[in-house]
Design a protein around this motif. Structure first.
Motif, PDB file in Angstrom:
ATOM      1  N   PHE A  33       0.822  -1.205   0.000  1.00  0.00           N
ATOM      2  CA  PHE A  33       0.000   0.000   0.000  1.00  0.00           C
ATOM      3  C   PHE A  33       0.862   1.263   0.000  1.00  0.00           C
ATOM      4  N   ASP A  34       0.556   2.182  -0.930  1.00  0.00           N
ATOM      5  CA  ASP A  34       1.227   3.481  -1.006  1.00  0.00           C
ATOM      6  C   ASP A  34       0.187   4.567  -0.736  1.00  0.00           C
ATOM      7  N   PRO A  35       0.190   5.182   0.449  1.00  0.00           N
ATOM      8  CA  PRO A  35      -0.839   6.180   0.762  1.00  0.00           C
ATOM      9  C   PRO A  35      -0.816   7.384  -0.161  1.00  0.00           C
ATOM     10  N   ALA A  36       0.357   7.735  -0.682  1.00  0.00           N
ATOM     11  CA  ALA A  36       0.428   8.878  -1.597  1.00  0.00           C
ATOM     12  C   ALA A  36      -0.311   8.584  -2.900  1.00  0.00           C
ATOM     13  N   GLU A  37      -0.182   7.353  -3.382  1.00  0.00           N
ATOM     14  CA  GLU A  37      -0.838   6.965  -4.623  1.00  0.00           C
ATOM     15  C   GLU A  37      -2.355   7.024  -4.502  1.00  0.00           C
ATOM     16  N   HIS A  38      -2.866   6.721  -3.307  1.00  0.00           N
ATOM     17  CA  HIS A  38      -4.314   6.689  -3.118  1.00  0.00           C
ATOM     18  C   HIS A  38      -4.843   7.943  -2.430  1.00  0.00           C
ATOM     19  N   ARG A  39      -3.996   8.951  -2.295  1.00  0.00           N
ATOM     20  CA  ARG A  39      -4.395  10.273  -1.804  1.00  0.00           C
ATOM     21  C   ARG A  39      -5.118  10.216  -0.469  1.00  0.00           C
ATOM     22  N   VAL A  40      -4.532   9.484   0.468  1.00  0.00           N
ATOM     23  CA  VAL A  40      -5.099   9.419   1.800  1.00  0.00           C
ATOM     24  C   VAL A  40      -4.913  10.764   2.484  1.00  0.00           C
ATOM     25  N   SER A  41      -5.996  11.317   3.001  1.00  0.00           N
ATOM     26  CA  SER A  41      -5.950  12.631   3.638  1.00  0.00           C
ATOM     27  C   SER A  41      -5.071  12.586   4.883  1.00  0.00           C
ATOM     28  N   TYR A  42      -4.361  13.675   5.133  1.00  0.00           N
ATOM     29  CA  TYR A  42      -3.572  13.772   6.349  1.00  0.00           C
ATOM     30  C   TYR A  42      -4.441  14.155   7.546  1.00  0.00           C
ATOM     31  N   ASP A  43      -5.648  14.606   7.285  1.00  0.00           N
ATOM     32  CA  ASP A  43      -6.543  15.036   8.351  1.00  0.00           C
ATOM     33  C   ASP A  43      -7.399  13.862   8.803  1.00  0.00           C
ATOM     34  N   VAL A  44      -6.776  12.915   9.518  1.00  0.00           N
ATOM     35  CA  VAL A  44      -7.453  11.708   9.997  1.00  0.00           C
ATOM     36  C   VAL A  44      -7.275  11.615  11.509  1.00  0.00           C
ATOM     37  N   ASP A  45      -8.357  11.287  12.200  1.00  0.00           N
ATOM     38  CA  ASP A  45      -8.277  11.197  13.653  1.00  0.00           C
ATOM     39  C   ASP A  45      -7.613   9.916  14.128  1.00  0.00           C
ATOM     40  N   LEU A  46      -7.890   8.793  13.444  1.00  0.00           N
ATOM     41  CA  LEU A  46      -7.444   7.497  13.961  1.00  0.00           C
ATOM     42  C   LEU A  46      -6.961   6.592  12.837  1.00  0.00           C
ATOM     43  N   LEU A  47      -5.820   5.972  13.042  1.00  0.00           N
ATOM     44  CA  LEU A  47      -5.366   4.869  12.198  1.00  0.00           C
ATOM     45  C   LEU A  47      -5.595   3.593  12.990  1.00  0.00           C
ATOM     46  N   ALA A  48      -6.436   2.697  12.462  1.00  0.00           N
ATOM     47  CA  ALA A  48      -6.792   1.457  13.156  1.00  0.00           C
ATOM     48  C   ALA A  48      -6.273   0.259  12.382  1.00  0.00           C
ATOM     49  N   ALA A  49      -5.821  -0.762  13.106  1.00  0.00           N
ATOM     50  CA  ALA A  49      -5.287  -1.966  12.465  1.00  0.00           C
ATOM     51  C   ALA A  49      -5.590  -3.172  13.343  1.00  0.00           C
ATOM     52  N   GLY A  50      -6.511  -4.018  12.880  1.00  0.00           N
ATOM     53  CA  GLY A  50      -6.745  -5.310  13.519  1.00  0.00           C
ATOM     54  C   GLY A  50      -5.936  -6.342  12.768  1.00  0.00           C
ATOM     55  N   LEU A  51      -4.680  -6.474  13.123  1.00  0.00           N
ATOM     56  CA  LEU A  51      -3.720  -7.216  12.305  1.00  0.00           C
ATOM     57  C   LEU A  51      -3.790  -8.718  12.514  1.00  0.00           C
ATOM     58  N   ALA A 105       3.219   8.457   7.305  1.00  0.00           N
ATOM     59  CA  ALA A 105       2.581   9.025   6.119  1.00  0.00           C
ATOM     60  C   ALA A 105       1.255   9.702   6.423  1.00  0.00           C
ATOM     61  N   ILE A 106       0.478   9.109   7.321  1.00  0.00           N
ATOM     62  CA  ILE A 106      -0.870   9.613   7.571  1.00  0.00           C
ATOM     63  C   ILE A 106      -0.907  10.626   8.713  1.00  0.00           C
ATOM     64  N   ARG A 107      -0.055  10.436   9.714  1.00  0.00           N
ATOM     65  CA  ARG A 107       0.015  11.305  10.896  1.00  0.00           C
ATOM     66  C   ARG A 107      -1.362  11.517  11.530  1.00  0.00           C
ATOM     67  N   PRO A 108      -2.026  10.432  11.927  1.00  0.00           N
ATOM     68  CA  PRO A 108      -3.317  10.556  12.591  1.00  0.00           C
ATOM     69  C   PRO A 108      -3.152  11.133  13.990  1.00  0.00           C
ATOM     70  N   ARG A 109      -4.234  11.557  14.577  1.00  0.00           N
ATOM     71  CA  ARG A 109      -4.183  12.059  15.944  1.00  0.00           C
ATOM     72  C   ARG A 109      -4.017  10.931  16.966  1.00  0.00           C
ATOM     73  N   ALA A 110      -4.410   9.725  16.561  1.00  0.00           N
ATOM     74  CA  ALA A 110      -4.291   8.568  17.447  1.00  0.00           C
ATOM     75  C   ALA A 110      -4.113   7.309  16.612  1.00  0.00           C
ATOM     76  N   VAL A 111      -3.583   6.264  17.247  1.00  0.00           N
ATOM     77  CA  VAL A 111      -3.300   4.998  16.579  1.00  0.00           C
ATOM     78  C   VAL A 111      -3.842   3.865  17.442  1.00  0.00           C
ATOM     79  N   LEU A 112      -4.435   2.868  16.791  1.00  0.00           N
ATOM     80  CA  LEU A 112      -4.940   1.675  17.465  1.00  0.00           C
ATOM     81  C   LEU A 112      -4.463   0.450  16.710  1.00  0.00           C
ATOM     82  N   ILE A 113      -3.717  -0.420  17.390  1.00  0.00           N
ATOM     83  CA  ILE A 113      -3.285  -1.690  16.806  1.00  0.00           C
ATOM     84  C   ILE A 113      -3.712  -2.796  17.751  1.00  0.00           C
ATOM     85  N   GLU A 114      -4.432  -3.783  17.220  1.00  0.00           N
ATOM     86  CA  GLU A 114      -4.948  -4.887  18.033  1.00  0.00           C
ATOM     87  C   GLU A 114      -4.287  -6.176  17.581  1.00  0.00           C
TER      88      GLU A 114
END
Length: 331
Positions: A58-76, A106-115
């Motif tokens: 995944f390349d966030p720049a290619e898919h134009r992911v906004s930098y204005d995101v509150d949370l990056l979540a990952a249920g890995l 790349a995204i610089r969210p305000r918070a991160v959640l990894i489970e």
């Protein structure tokens, strides 16, 4: 609470995303490499922006992911408990965890959640991964903590412990409080599945439900390289047997009027859990459709974060982030 946004990677069947949605978050992007999981997401939420791709590609720049995101979540996918942890030949699961942490750059969210697995929160076996996450996130200005949650404490009829990494931007970190239990008494398998077991007229449904008087063991989805679906390792199968359930396979349908339930006669006279019932044990609503054949459906369910756990975490993040939203609205 409204106006909160998230990006969800390794989204699977959408358990974590659905929980966050119930807590008031709106997704900007979800991604998963499994075709059946992508179909599940698109079927249940046609308006969601769902990308069929591997996190490692995944390349966030290619898919134009906004930098204005509150949370990056990952249920890995679950990091394996093995002697290879920390070695150069790291597993795919380890590399996905590292990729999720690097995505914060790349995204610089305000918070991160990894489970992930509960051992990731405290076991020495996973120290390298914790140290890696700490160094990367501290460098970016986040404070983080690891803790363990059990889904049974949040109304899920299953004993399922999860290790959770929470990272919040340093100036907001003090506002975050880990979720506390939302139920006093655990929900039992019988209470959760009794109505569905009786739906085709099975006469012993109530008697079975009375015997299934405890939460389920942890559901295990298995891997794509593994055979058919079952309800878990040997110890879990023994627990299921005490509830009169044949845990060596899944059922295609719930019992009908003709089914004779007599566990003393062996597996053939034990009830089988269907994939749809497994989803109920994972905390999904009945309306949530899981795509694919039986084994693929069960794999998605077994790997999912229970939605009530995602909702509890989402509400905790919403509380921590709400001050910024209130200040923005006042301005």
């Amino acid at each position: 609470m409204s106006g909160l946004t998230f990006v969800d990677v390794c989204s699977g069947a959408g358990g974590l995303a659905h929980g966050l949605e119930r807590a008031g978050f709106e997704p900007r992007l979800l991604l998963d490499e499994d075709e059946a999981a992508v179909t599940t997401l698109r079927t249940n939420r046609p308006r969601w922006n769902v990308l069929h791709t591997d996190l490692l590609d995944f390349d966030p720049a290619e898919h134009r992911v906004s930098y204005d995101v509150d949370l990056l979540a990952a249920g890995l996918p679950r990091v394996k408990s093995s002697a290879t942890v920390g070695r150069a030949d790291s597993s795919t699961e380890e590399r996905l965890l590292e990729a999720a942490v690097y995505l914060v750059h790349a995204i610089r969210p305000r918070a991160v959640l990894i489970e992930n697995v509960p051992g990731l929160a405290h076991s020495d076996e996973y120290r390298r991964l914790r140290d890696f996450a700490r160094a990367e996130l501290a460098h970016l200005g986040y404070e983080f903590s690891w803790f363990v949650m059990n889904a049974v404490d949040f109304g899920v009829p299953q004993s399922r412990k999860q290790g959770v990494l929470v990272a919040v931007e340093r100036h907001r970190a003090r506002a975050f409080r880990p979720p506390t239990a939302t139920v006093r008494e655990p929900t039992t398998v019988g209470a959760a599945l009794g109505p569905s077991m009786a739906s085709r007229g099975w006469r012993d449904a109530a008697r079975w439900a009375a015997q299934a008087d405890r939460p389920a063991p942890t559901l295990v989805g298995g891997s794509k390289n593994r055979g058919g679906a079952d309800l878990g390792p040997t110890g879990a199968k023994r627990t299921w047997a005490t509830m009169g359930v044949n845990a060596h396979t899944l059922g295609d349908t719930v019992p009908g009027p003709e089914f004779i339930w007599d566990p003393e006669l062996g597996r053939d006279n034990m009830v089988k859990i269907t994939a749809e019932q497994a989803a109920l044990l994972q905390g999904f609503p009945e309306s949530w459709a899981i795509a694919g054949l039986k084994t693929a459906r069960y794999r998605q369910i077994g790997h999912a974060t229970p939605p009530p756990v995602g909702e509890a975490l989402g509400r905790a993040f919403a509380e921590a982030l709400s001050g910024d939203l209130e200040a923005s609205a006042a301005g």
